[in-house]
Design an enzyme around this catalytic site. Structure first.
Site, short mmCIF file in Angstrom:
data_model
loop_
_atom_site.label_atom_id
_atom_site.label_comp_id
_atom_site.label_asym_id
_atom_site.label_seq_id
_atom_site.Cartn_x
_atom_site.Cartn_y
_atom_site.Cartn_z
N ARG A 75 11.93 -5.27 4.90
CA ARG A 75 11.70 -3.84 4.62
C ARG A 75 12.71 -2.94 5.35
NH1 ARG A 75 5.87 -1.53 5.46
NH2 ARG A 75 6.07 -2.61 7.43
N ARG A 133 -0.01 -8.90 13.52
CA ARG A 133 -0.61 -7.91 12.60
C ARG A 133 -1.41 -8.63 11.50
NH1 ARG A 133 4.65 -5.08 10.87
NH2 ARG A 133 3.34 -4.06 9.29
N ARG A 189 -9.55 0.56 9.17
CA ARG A 189 -8.94 -0.71 9.55
C ARG A 189 -9.97 -1.67 10.13
NH1 ARG A 189 -3.39 0.15 8.95
NH2 ARG A 189 -2.26 -1.45 10.06
N LYS A 242 0.84 -1.21 0.00
CA LYS A 242 0.00 0.00 0.00
C LYS A 242 0.87 1.26 0.00
CE LYS A 242 -2.02 -1.17 3.90
NZ LYS A 242 -1.30 -2.44 4.18
N ARG A 261 11.53 -0.96 10.87
CA ARG A 261 10.44 -0.59 11.77
C ARG A 261 10.38 -1.52 12.99
NH1 ARG A 261 5.07 0.40 8.19
NH2 ARG A 261 4.19 -0.88 9.83
#
Ligand code: AP5
Length: 216
Positions: A127, A171, A88, A13, A160
């Site tokens: 990431r 998550r 969400r 996203k 992160r």
């Protein structure tokens, strides 16, 4: 163009949103980025949010809905915006609809970036993000030329806090339980579109733009 990007953590996203900003000149509203900035600044909001984010849980609706309401009322959102990571859950989607109906400016499109679960873990553990310009990399799929350094601006790359395996698992569970019902929510409202999120990032972006342009 008033757009919601839907999809699991690591689906791409943020990656696609950054390209949409460049092409269409409308802002990205990422609740995750807003919350991470509050955490980094050590504000009361950031302190509250951090305890949820570190566990991979959703930050309470009352906090997040207030943030988004304020943000979409700003001048730079008049031409449209890209909501990334919001809504969400159904309560957030209903609150958003109510605000937008009040503004006379409902959503145009909800776009699902569809990715199989098995690739998400590698995307998220790999990431890395630039502290300075927020450019994203992936040590497995799109590494920087020099380890730990941003190709674009020379800034430092960081991982992160919530991109740890255990937190990622939570998550993904939260996504299944609370966020994935929004696929039906927007299908019923006839604004859902979907794009395959695996493969070359620029190819995916072409498909995203083709969908958005068919709506305008
Ligand atoms: P948030 O920041 O929204 O995270 P998320 O939804 O988990 O999504 P991500 O940012 O992890 O993934 P993405 O889909 O943007 O993927 P990306 O483009 O980065 O939320 C974080 C936390 O904040 C939540 O857990 C919650 O606590 C809180 N929060 C946020 N919003 C909230 C809300 N509304 N309500 C309550 N709480 C909220 O890509 C991932 C990686 O894959 C990158 O390395 C990228 O380079 C790579 N990649 C992307 N596309 C491709 C491709 N096609 N091929 C190969 N690699 C790719």
């Amino acid at each position: 163009m008033r757009l919601v990007l839907l999809g699991a953590p690591g689906g791409g996203k943020g990656t696609q949103a950054k390209k949409l900003i460049d092409k269409y000149g409308i802002p990205q509203i990422s609740t995750g980025d807003i919350l991470r900035a509050a955490v980094a600044a050590g504000t009361p909001l950031g302190k509250e949010a951090k305890s949820y984010m570190d566990k991979g849980e959703l930050v309470p609706d009352s906090v997040v809905i207030g943030l988004v309401k304020e943000r979409i009322a700003q001048d730079d959102c008049k031409k449209g915006y890209i909501l990334d990571g919001f809504p969400r859950n159904t309560a957030q989607a209903e609150a958003l609809d109510k605000v937008l109906v009040g503004m006379g400016a409902p959503l145009d499109t909800a776009l699902l970036i569809d990715v199989d679960k098995d690739v998400l873990m590698k995307r998220l553990t790999g990431r890395r993000t630039c502290r300075n310009c927020q450019q994203m990399y992936n040590i497995y799929f799109s590494p920087p030329k020099k380890e730990g350094v941003c190709d674009k601006c020379g800034g430092e790359l960081f991982q992160r806090d919530d991109d740890k395996e255990e937190t990622i698992r939570r998550r993904l569970d939260v996504y299944d339980a609370q966020t994935s019902p929004l696929i039906n929510y927007y299908k019923e409202r006839r604004i859902l579109n979907s794009v395959q999120g695996v493969g070359n990032i620029d190819e995916i972006f072409k498909n995203v733009c083709a969908i958005l342009e068919s709506k305008s």
